[in-house]
Motif scaffolding. Structure first.
Motif, PDB file in Angstrom:
ATOM      1  N   LEU A  22      35.538  15.575  43.223  1.00 23.98           N
ATOM      2  CA  LEU A  22      34.490  14.923  44.323  1.00 23.98           C
ATOM      3  C   LEU A  22      33.751  13.859  43.512  1.00 23.98           C
ATOM      4  O   LEU A  22      32.964  12.956  44.041  1.00 23.98           O
ATOM      5  CB  LEU A  22      33.955  16.047  44.787  1.00 23.98           C
ATOM      6  CG  LEU A  22      34.522  16.921  45.995  1.00 23.98           C
ATOM      7  CD1 LEU A  22      33.875  18.168  46.404  1.00 23.98           C
ATOM      8  CD2 LEU A  22      34.995  16.097  47.053  1.00 23.98           C
ATOM      9  N   HIS A  23      33.172  14.420  42.354  1.00 27.66           N
ATOM     10  CA  HIS A  23      32.527  13.448  41.508  1.00 27.66           C
ATOM     11  C   HIS A  23      32.958  12.199  41.369  1.00 27.66           C
ATOM     12  O   HIS A  23      32.472  11.156  41.365  1.00 27.66           O
ATOM     13  CB  HIS A  23      31.919  14.144  40.202  1.00 27.66           C
ATOM     14  CG  HIS A  23      30.817  15.374  40.331  1.00 27.66           C
ATOM     15  ND1 HIS A  23      29.517  14.876  40.540  1.00 27.66           N
ATOM     16  CD2 HIS A  23      30.718  16.709  40.071  1.00 27.66           C
ATOM     17  CE1 HIS A  23      28.718  15.810  40.662  1.00 27.66           C
ATOM     18  NE2 HIS A  23      29.514  16.941  40.329  1.00 27.66           N
ATOM     19  N   ARG A  46      35.212  10.770  43.124  1.00 27.13           N
ATOM     20  CA  ARG A  46      35.572  10.024  44.399  1.00 27.13           C
ATOM     21  C   ARG A  46      33.888   9.613  44.834  1.00 27.13           C
ATOM     22  O   ARG A  46      33.900   8.376  45.102  1.00 27.13           O
ATOM     23  CB  ARG A  46      35.719  11.066  45.485  1.00 27.13           C
ATOM     24  CG  ARG A  46      35.788  10.579  46.841  1.00 27.13           C
ATOM     25  CD  ARG A  46      37.250  10.304  47.415  1.00 27.13           C
ATOM     26  NE  ARG A  46      37.155  10.050  48.751  1.00 27.13           N
ATOM     27  CZ  ARG A  46      37.265   8.681  49.486  1.00 27.13           C
ATOM     28  NH1 ARG A  46      37.301   7.613  48.555  1.00 27.13           N
ATOM     29  NH2 ARG A  46      37.321   8.524  50.740  1.00 27.13           N
ATOM     30  N   LYS A  47      33.114  10.268  44.535  1.00 20.44           N
ATOM     31  CA  LYS A  47      31.690   9.818  44.689  1.00 20.44           C
ATOM     32  C   LYS A  47      31.607   8.550  43.776  1.00 20.44           C
ATOM     33  O   LYS A  47      30.793   7.854  44.244  1.00 20.44           O
ATOM     34  CB  LYS A  47      30.650  10.864  44.391  1.00 20.44           C
ATOM     35  CG  LYS A  47      29.150  10.541  44.240  1.00 20.44           C
ATOM     36  CD  LYS A  47      28.297  11.893  43.858  1.00 20.44           C
ATOM     37  CE  LYS A  47      26.827  11.207  43.659  1.00 20.44           C
ATOM     38  NZ  LYS A  47      25.861  12.337  43.118  1.00 20.44           N
ATOM     39  N   ALA A  48      31.775   8.670  42.583  1.00 22.70           N
ATOM     40  CA  ALA A  48      31.469   7.548  41.556  1.00 22.70           C
ATOM     41  C   ALA A  48      32.504   6.284  42.195  1.00 22.70           C
ATOM     42  O   ALA A  48      31.769   5.196  42.362  1.00 22.70           O
ATOM     43  CB  ALA A  48      32.128   7.676  40.103  1.00 22.70           C
ATOM     44  N   LEU A  90      33.250   5.698  45.496  1.00 23.68           N
ATOM     45  CA  LEU A  90      32.509   5.167  46.586  1.00 23.68           C
ATOM     46  C   LEU A  90      31.291   4.391  46.127  1.00 23.68           C
ATOM     47  O   LEU A  90      30.962   3.563  46.872  1.00 23.68           O
ATOM     48  CB  LEU A  90      32.155   6.486  47.283  1.00 23.68           C
ATOM     49  CG  LEU A  90      33.276   7.100  48.250  1.00 23.68           C
ATOM     50  CD1 LEU A  90      32.788   8.215  48.981  1.00 23.68           C
ATOM     51  CD2 LEU A  90      34.037   5.963  49.232  1.00 23.68           C
ATOM     52  N   ALA A  91      30.501   5.057  45.098  1.00 29.42           N
ATOM     53  CA  ALA A  91      29.358   4.414  44.547  1.00 29.42           C
ATOM     54  C   ALA A  91      29.697   2.913  44.265  1.00 29.42           C
ATOM     55  O   ALA A  91      29.025   1.957  44.443  1.00 29.42           O
ATOM     56  CB  ALA A  91      28.424   5.211  43.561  1.00 29.42           C
ATOM     57  N   GLU A  92      30.662   2.680  43.434  1.00 28.89           N
ATOM     58  CA  GLU A  92      31.191   1.612  42.931  1.00 28.89           C
ATOM     59  C   GLU A  92      31.791   0.762  44.262  1.00 28.89           C
ATOM     60  O   GLU A  92      31.246  -0.532  44.204  1.00 28.89           O
ATOM     61  CB  GLU A  92      32.485   1.787  41.868  1.00 28.89           C
ATOM     62  CG  GLU A  92      32.271   1.031  40.798  1.00 28.89           C
ATOM     63  CD  GLU A  92      33.507   1.283  39.854  1.00 28.89           C
ATOM     64  OE1 GLU A  92      34.748   0.736  40.020  1.00 28.89           O
ATOM     65  OE2 GLU A  92      33.372   2.292  39.179  1.00 28.89           O
ATOM     66  N   CYS A  98      30.520   0.824  47.236  1.00 31.39           N
ATOM     67  CA  CYS A  98      29.063   0.642  47.851  1.00 31.39           C
ATOM     68  C   CYS A  98      28.619  -0.609  47.125  1.00 31.39           C
ATOM     69  O   CYS A  98      27.606  -1.525  47.518  1.00 31.39           O
ATOM     70  CB  CYS A  98      28.162   1.605  47.943  1.00 31.39           C
ATOM     71  SG  CYS A  98      28.959   2.841  49.407  1.00 31.39           S
TER      72      CYS A  98
END
Length: 131
Positions: A107-108, A110-112, A114-116, A118
């Motif tokens: 999840l981290h 994926r979050k990273a 997604l942050a990239e 974004c």
């Protein structure tokens, strides 16, 4: 003659009395021995009864000792089983924790990602606004 006869008679009566006394003493001895024999028989019977009771108690004690040993064996078996089940549960929990950590790490990531993504979209939007 009469005096000899009387003397002989007295002598025979004395012998008869002595024999009767001896017979009476012997009969008393026999009665005492019979009483002693009955007493010995009674004591022997009591000893046999006590021996039987002791044997029964010994069997009860042996049965109770066996029951104690059986219970101790069951307790040890349950204890070992509990330890094994606890170890399995602990191992299962450790495996679950490892899987959850992997999931969190995923999840981290994926979050990273997604942050990239974004950030890339923000940069793209800013470029479009700049144009």
């Amino acid at each position: 003659f009469e005096a000899d006869f009387q003397e002989s008679r007295r002598s025979k009566e004395a012998q008869l009395k002595a024999l009767n006394d001896t017979i009476a003493r012997k009969q008393n001895d026999i009665a005492s021995l019979e009483a002693g024999k009955q007493e010995v028989a009674l004591i022997s019977s009591q000893i046999q009864t006590q021996k039987t009771q002791l044997e029964a108690l010994a069997q009860q004690m042996a049965a109770k000792q066996k029951a104690i040993q059986d219970l101790d064996t069951q307790r040890q078996t349950l204890h070992n089983s509990f330890i094994q089940e606890s170890e399995k549960a602990r191992a299962g929990m450790e495996e679950q924790v490892a899987l959850e950590r992997e999931a969190v790490a995923g999840l981290h990531a994926r979050k990273a990602a997604l942050a990239e993504e974004c950030a890339g979209l923000d940069a793209s939007v800013q470029q479009k606004h700049a144009l």
